[in-house]
Design an enzyme around this catalytic site. Structure first.
Site, PDB file in Angstrom:
ATOM      1  NE  ARG A 113       5.310  11.593  -7.597  1.00 47.19           N
ATOM      2  CZ  ARG A 113       4.164  11.107  -8.097  1.00 47.19           C
ATOM      3  NH1 ARG A 113       3.779  11.427  -9.332  1.00 47.19           N
ATOM      4  NH2 ARG A 113       3.409  10.291  -7.372  1.00 47.19           N
TER       5      ARG A 113
ATOM      6  CD1 TRP B 248       0.272   7.451   1.776  1.00 41.18           C
ATOM      7  CD2 TRP B 248       0.139   6.393  -0.185  1.00 41.18           C
ATOM      8  NE1 TRP B 248       0.275   8.408   0.786  1.00 41.18           N
ATOM      9  CE2 TRP B 248       0.204   7.766  -0.424  1.00 41.18           C
ATOM     10  CE3 TRP B 248       0.047   5.519  -1.255  1.00 41.18           C
ATOM     11  CZ2 TRP B 248       0.172   8.298  -1.716  1.00 41.18           C
ATOM     12  CZ3 TRP B 248       0.025   6.038  -2.530  1.00 41.18           C
ATOM     13  CH2 TRP B 248       0.091   7.417  -2.743  1.00 41.18           C
TER      14      TRP B 248
ATOM     15  CD  GLU C   2      26.003  -3.080 -32.570  1.00 40.86           C
ATOM     16  OE1 GLU C   2      25.344  -4.006 -33.067  1.00 40.86           O
ATOM     17  OE2 GLU C   2      25.486  -2.044 -32.076  1.00 40.86           O
TER      18      GLU C   2
END
Length: 371
Positions: free
Chosen positions: A212, A175, A57
């Protein structure tokens, strides 16, 4: 004729967009946006940028200047009525001479809820409450959860192959998903107050558990459950000088010289001999943690779901098949009837590069923050 409700929604939508710019920086405060409208035109905008700095505000009224007199103000959260690190926003609106204040949602803090609204109404201001309330609640689900339930909003992140495996039988898992999916994970981490994991996961993955991400202004507190005293303080996790909370049980034997950025807390075990996860969530809330992003193995993920602490499951599925010898997603109790099986509602399904990201909400969470 212009539909007043449509106008209210349009300007409140803009206020919500402004509020969302604080997703990486406002915690433990809520995200708040504000728009000042005079004669059908936006004359001032603002959003809360960081804890301890002016509220939305204040920025919007500064930009509006004299045009704020007699204007309509749209704010995503009830203007505060108390002195904290900044003066009350309700008083600032009154001083500026605004005519009408449109509020998306009341302050979820039961100690101060509706005080700002009542102060404005006592001054003679028209106050309209509830415009795009659900969107405002969703934007600040972590802050609302901490205020209403005294525990953070908790997301459990998992990554698996299409056949639901998180690692090969020998434990290899890096991965499963693509670089794009991992970047998406870091964006989620950067928006979270804390990252929860276990000592076993940290040791298995040599995990650092930092965010990251280019917009990360602060690092989430890393909360590591180590009831067996496995961590030495020499792991890569401790090399980054960001806050860490190591959680022990009362009977954990630990003789360590922890780095200065490490805090150790003790949480009792339940009758299952595991750390009391509900108590841990309450302790984190007391430490002003709004949201928790969980990266862990099947045991903790299953325990959190069984304890009904999970608000969202964030699952990344990679187009790979790892076979039935691989590790599963969740360790859950043995069910004997389909009526016992946890049910989920799909909240969002989208493709992230070659992977699919599914956000699912346990059915019990639906409406949890609005009841």
């Amino acid at each position: 004729m212009t539909d007043p409700q449509a106008c209210h929604q349009r300007y409140m939508q803009r206020a919500l967009e402004l509020a969302a710019q604080g997703r990486f920086s406002t915690a433990p405060n809520p995200m708040v946006g504000c728009v000042v409208v005079a004669d059908g035109n936006i004359v001032g905008e603002g959003w809360h940028q960081r804890a301890g700095e002016p509220h939305a505000e204040v920025y919007a009224l500064r930009e509006a200047g004299a045009s704020a007199k007699g204007a309509t103000v749209y704010v995503t959260l009830e203007p505060c009525s108390h002195f904290g690190r900044t003066p009350p926003c309700a008083d600032a609106l009154i001083k500026a001479g605004v005519a009408t204040v449109v509020v998306a949602m009341k302050d979820p803090n039961p100690l101060v809820s509706v005080e700002g609204i009542e102060r404005l109404r006592a001054n003679g201001n028209e106050v309209i409450v509830g415009i795009l309330e659900q969107q405002a609640l969703a934007l600040n689900n972590g802050f609302v959860a901490r205020m209403q339930r005294q525990r953070p909003w908790l997301r459990v992140k998992m990554a698996a192959s299409l056949d639901g495996r998180t690692a090969l039988s020998n434990g290899e898992s890096q991965w499963i998903t693509s670089n794009d999916a991992r970047r998406d994970v870091h964006r989620w981490r950067a928006q979270s107050s804390a990252i929860l994991s276990t000592a076993k996961t940290v040791l298995a993955d040599n995990a650092i558990l930092t965010a990251r991400h280019p917009q990360a202004e602060r690092q989430p507190t890393r909360v590591i459950i180590d009831s067996q005293g496995l961590l030495t303080g020499q792991e890569a996790l401790f090399k980054e000088p960001f806050p860490i909370i190591v959680v022990h049980a009362p009977d954990t034997i630990v003789e360590r010289n922890w780095p200065a950025h490490v805090e150790c807390i003790t949480i009792a075990r339940t009758n299952t001999q595991h750390i009391d996860l509900t108590k841990l969530m309450h302790v984190l809330a007391e430490n002003q943690v709004n949201s928790v992003w969980t990266e862990c193995g099947a045991q903790l993920a299953g325990a959190l779901l069984t304890a009904e602490l999970v608000d969202e499951l964030v699952l990344y599925l990679a187009p790979k098949l790892m076979g039935h010898h691989g590790h599963g997603l969740l360790n859950l109790p043995a069910f004997t009837h389909m009526s016992q099986v946890p049910e989920l509602t799909l909240k969002d399904v989208r493709q992230v590069a070659d992977d699919v990201r599914i956000i699912a909400v346990p059915r019990r969470v639906r409406g949890d923050l609005t009841s």
